[in-house]
Design a protein around this motif. Sequence first.
Motif, PDB file in Angstrom:
ATOM      1  N   TYR A 216       0.878  -1.090   0.032  1.00  0.00           N
ATOM      2  CA  TYR A 216      -0.234   0.035  -0.189  1.00  0.00           C
ATOM      3  C   TYR A 216       0.931   1.202  -0.005  1.00  0.00           C
ATOM      4  O   TYR A 216       0.392   2.441   0.548  1.00  0.00           O
ATOM      5  CB  TYR A 216      -1.056   0.014   1.209  1.00  0.00           C
ATOM      6  N   ALA A 217       2.090   1.216  -0.483  1.00  0.00           N
ATOM      7  CA  ALA A 217       3.127   2.190  -0.782  1.00  0.00           C
ATOM      8  C   ALA A 217       3.491   2.405  -2.245  1.00  0.00           C
ATOM      9  O   ALA A 217       4.458   2.300  -2.690  1.00  0.00           O
ATOM     10  CB  ALA A 217       4.079   2.095   0.112  1.00  0.00           C
ATOM     11  N   PRO A 218       2.437   2.956  -2.992  1.00  0.00           N
ATOM     12  CA  PRO A 218       2.918   3.045  -4.465  1.00  0.00           C
ATOM     13  C   PRO A 218       3.752   3.921  -4.841  1.00  0.00           C
ATOM     14  O   PRO A 218       3.861   4.980  -4.084  1.00  0.00           O
ATOM     15  CB  PRO A 218       1.457   3.224  -5.107  1.00  0.00           C
ATOM     16  N   ASP A 219       4.857   3.742  -5.538  1.00  0.00           N
ATOM     17  CA  ASP A 219       5.615   4.879  -6.028  1.00  0.00           C
ATOM     18  C   ASP A 219       6.143   4.534  -7.556  1.00  0.00           C
ATOM     19  O   ASP A 219       5.668   3.663  -8.273  1.00  0.00           O
ATOM     20  CB  ASP A 219       7.161   4.886  -4.744  1.00  0.00           C
ATOM     21  N   TRP A 220       7.381   5.277  -8.006  1.00  0.00           N
ATOM     22  CA  TRP A 220       7.777   5.193  -9.339  1.00  0.00           C
ATOM     23  C   TRP A 220       8.208   3.785  -9.425  1.00  0.00           C
ATOM     24  O   TRP A 220       8.098   3.213 -10.709  1.00  0.00           O
ATOM     25  CB  TRP A 220       8.623   6.369  -9.756  1.00  0.00           C
ATOM     26  N   PHE A 221       8.726   3.099  -8.649  1.00  0.00           N
ATOM     27  CA  PHE A 221       9.450   2.000  -8.641  1.00  0.00           C
ATOM     28  C   PHE A 221       8.385   0.968  -8.924  1.00  0.00           C
ATOM     29  O   PHE A 221       8.489  -0.114  -9.916  1.00  0.00           O
ATOM     30  CB  PHE A 221      10.173   1.413  -7.505  1.00  0.00           C
ATOM     31  N   SER A 276      -3.641   1.005  -1.513  1.00  0.00           N
ATOM     32  CA  SER A 276      -3.628  -0.164  -2.110  1.00  0.00           C
ATOM     33  C   SER A 276      -4.417  -0.123  -3.567  1.00  0.00           C
ATOM     34  O   SER A 276      -3.850  -0.705  -4.418  1.00  0.00           O
ATOM     35  CB  SER A 276      -4.337  -0.990  -1.094  1.00  0.00           C
ATOM     36  N   SER A 277      -5.604   0.666  -3.576  1.00  0.00           N
ATOM     37  CA  SER A 277      -6.181   0.830  -4.889  1.00  0.00           C
ATOM     38  C   SER A 277      -5.319   1.422  -6.056  1.00  0.00           C
ATOM     39  O   SER A 277      -5.198   1.130  -7.073  1.00  0.00           O
ATOM     40  CB  SER A 277      -7.646   1.489  -4.761  1.00  0.00           C
ATOM     41  N   GLU A 278      -4.789   2.369  -5.387  1.00  0.00           N
ATOM     42  CA  GLU A 278      -3.589   3.258  -6.362  1.00  0.00           C
ATOM     43  C   GLU A 278      -2.390   2.322  -6.812  1.00  0.00           C
ATOM     44  O   GLU A 278      -2.227   2.312  -7.921  1.00  0.00           O
ATOM     45  CB  GLU A 278      -3.047   4.405  -5.638  1.00  0.00           C
ATOM     46  N   GLN A 279      -2.161   1.420  -5.949  1.00  0.00           N
ATOM     47  CA  GLN A 279      -1.086   0.636  -6.236  1.00  0.00           C
ATOM     48  C   GLN A 279      -1.510  -0.630  -7.510  1.00  0.00           C
ATOM     49  O   GLN A 279      -0.828  -0.918  -8.269  1.00  0.00           O
ATOM     50  CB  GLN A 279      -0.499  -0.353  -5.053  1.00  0.00           C
ATOM     51  N   LEU A 280      -2.730  -0.964  -7.302  1.00  0.00           N
ATOM     52  CA  LEU A 280      -3.418  -1.975  -8.244  1.00  0.00           C
ATOM     53  C   LEU A 280      -3.510  -1.354  -9.522  1.00  0.00           C
ATOM     54  O   LEU A 280      -3.051  -1.826 -10.505  1.00  0.00           O
ATOM     55  CB  LEU A 280      -4.710  -2.356  -7.683  1.00  0.00           C
ATOM     56  N   LEU A 281      -3.900  -0.098  -9.642  1.00  0.00           N
ATOM     57  CA  LEU A 281      -4.242   0.721 -10.894  1.00  0.00           C
ATOM     58  C   LEU A 281      -2.850   1.090 -11.602  1.00  0.00           C
ATOM     59  O   LEU A 281      -2.617   0.912 -12.755  1.00  0.00           O
ATOM     60  CB  LEU A 281      -4.846   1.951 -10.686  1.00  0.00           C
ATOM     61  N   LEU A 282      -1.780   1.261 -10.734  1.00  0.00           N
ATOM     62  CA  LEU A 282      -0.657   1.596 -11.245  1.00  0.00           C
ATOM     63  C   LEU A 282       0.008   0.341 -11.868  1.00  0.00           C
ATOM     64  O   LEU A 282       0.637   0.520 -13.292  1.00  0.00           O
ATOM     65  CB  LEU A 282       0.565   2.271 -10.139  1.00  0.00           C
ATOM     66  N   ASN A 283       0.150  -0.630 -11.360  1.00  0.00           N
ATOM     67  CA  ASN A 283       0.637  -1.860 -11.622  1.00  0.00           C
ATOM     68  C   ASN A 283      -0.292  -2.507 -13.114  1.00  0.00           C
ATOM     69  O   ASN A 283       0.442  -2.676 -14.006  1.00  0.00           O
ATOM     70  CB  ASN A 283       0.410  -2.868 -10.856  1.00  0.00           C
ATOM     71  N   LEU A 284      -1.585  -2.360 -12.934  1.00  0.00           N
ATOM     72  CA  LEU A 284      -2.140  -2.565 -14.431  1.00  0.00           C
ATOM     73  C   LEU A 284      -1.984  -1.666 -15.434  1.00  0.00           C
ATOM     74  O   LEU A 284      -1.716  -1.970 -16.557  1.00  0.00           O
ATOM     75  CB  LEU A 284      -3.704  -2.462 -13.959  1.00  0.00           C
ATOM     76  N   LEU A 285      -1.764  -0.476 -15.178  1.00  0.00           N
ATOM     77  CA  LEU A 285      -1.664   0.689 -16.191  1.00  0.00           C
ATOM     78  C   LEU A 285      -0.062   0.322 -16.770  1.00  0.00           C
ATOM     79  O   LEU A 285       0.026   0.277 -18.262  1.00  0.00           O
ATOM     80  CB  LEU A 285      -1.449   1.910 -15.599  1.00  0.00           C
TER      81      LEU A 285
END
Length: 309
Positions: A216-221, A276-285
């Motif tokens: 639940y810690a989305p970043d550029w990596f 966590s939702s941001e992490q999910l969307l970031l990975n899908l994108l």
Amino acid sequence: MLHLRLITPADTTDEVVRLIEKTVGTTHVVVLPGAARNPSGDVVLCDVAREAGDELLTGLQELGLDRTGSIAVENIDLSLSKRADKAEAEAPGEPADAVLWEHLVDATHEESTLSVTYVAFITLATMIAACGVVLDNAILIVGAMAVGPEFGPLAGICTAIVQRTPRLAARSLIALLAGFAAAMALTAAFGLFMDAVGLFTEAQLEAARPNTGFIYAPDWFSFVVAVLAGAAGTLSLTSAKSGALVGVAISVTTVPAAANAAVALIYGDTNQTVRSSEQLLLNLLGIILAGTLTLLAQKYFWKRYRQRT
């Protein structure tokens, strides 16, 4: 090498055989007049180097054989033949670099269908990940990543964009969104049950989680890894090296992010749910972007290579 089994109307057999014979990289041509019964016609068998397969399949479709007869393609695991070796040597390019677009569309169509099995796999994977995030257990997170089937619809979306097939895009998008929605809803119910029997607690979720806090810690990596994994996964599909998909699956945090969002939601932790939702969307994108660009690059460079040869 690929093995083709064709059913051809009698009046088009000669044309089909001529197409096969003029395609560089074909061999072992067999014609069985009148052997087919449903549909009726002749049976034509041949082997073709993988790098020449897409050209031959396109030509057969232009002859209308997919409508008037049948085109079946199989991979040949072992071929002990000097003629086969010669055909592969004459065919331009390398087998691993060739993309069989019809095979890719067919494979992604099957993997991107919203079925009971697909929903069961993504739900079970999300539930395993839920146990992993609550227990801060990285092994469970890796296991959940490997079980998740979400790369199929993601590959379907990429293929649909490149091949301009709206139906495949719609089917893949429905499978992806509906699958994650169902998995998260059922995982939330699973979390409530586990809380009721004392196996999940809010304190566990809110405690320091050094092994799973990244979920639940989305970043550029997160985006960079998703892009790299998307490119690797797409290459594994187009080159028939499916073993690499396991590595791709455990590189991105799609399923674990969905699980963390679901568990956080039942405890009212909106911060973790949103992150966590941001992490999910970031990975899908990232996966969709990389997969699409990889397919476009493969299509462009293969076309340029064929034009030079």
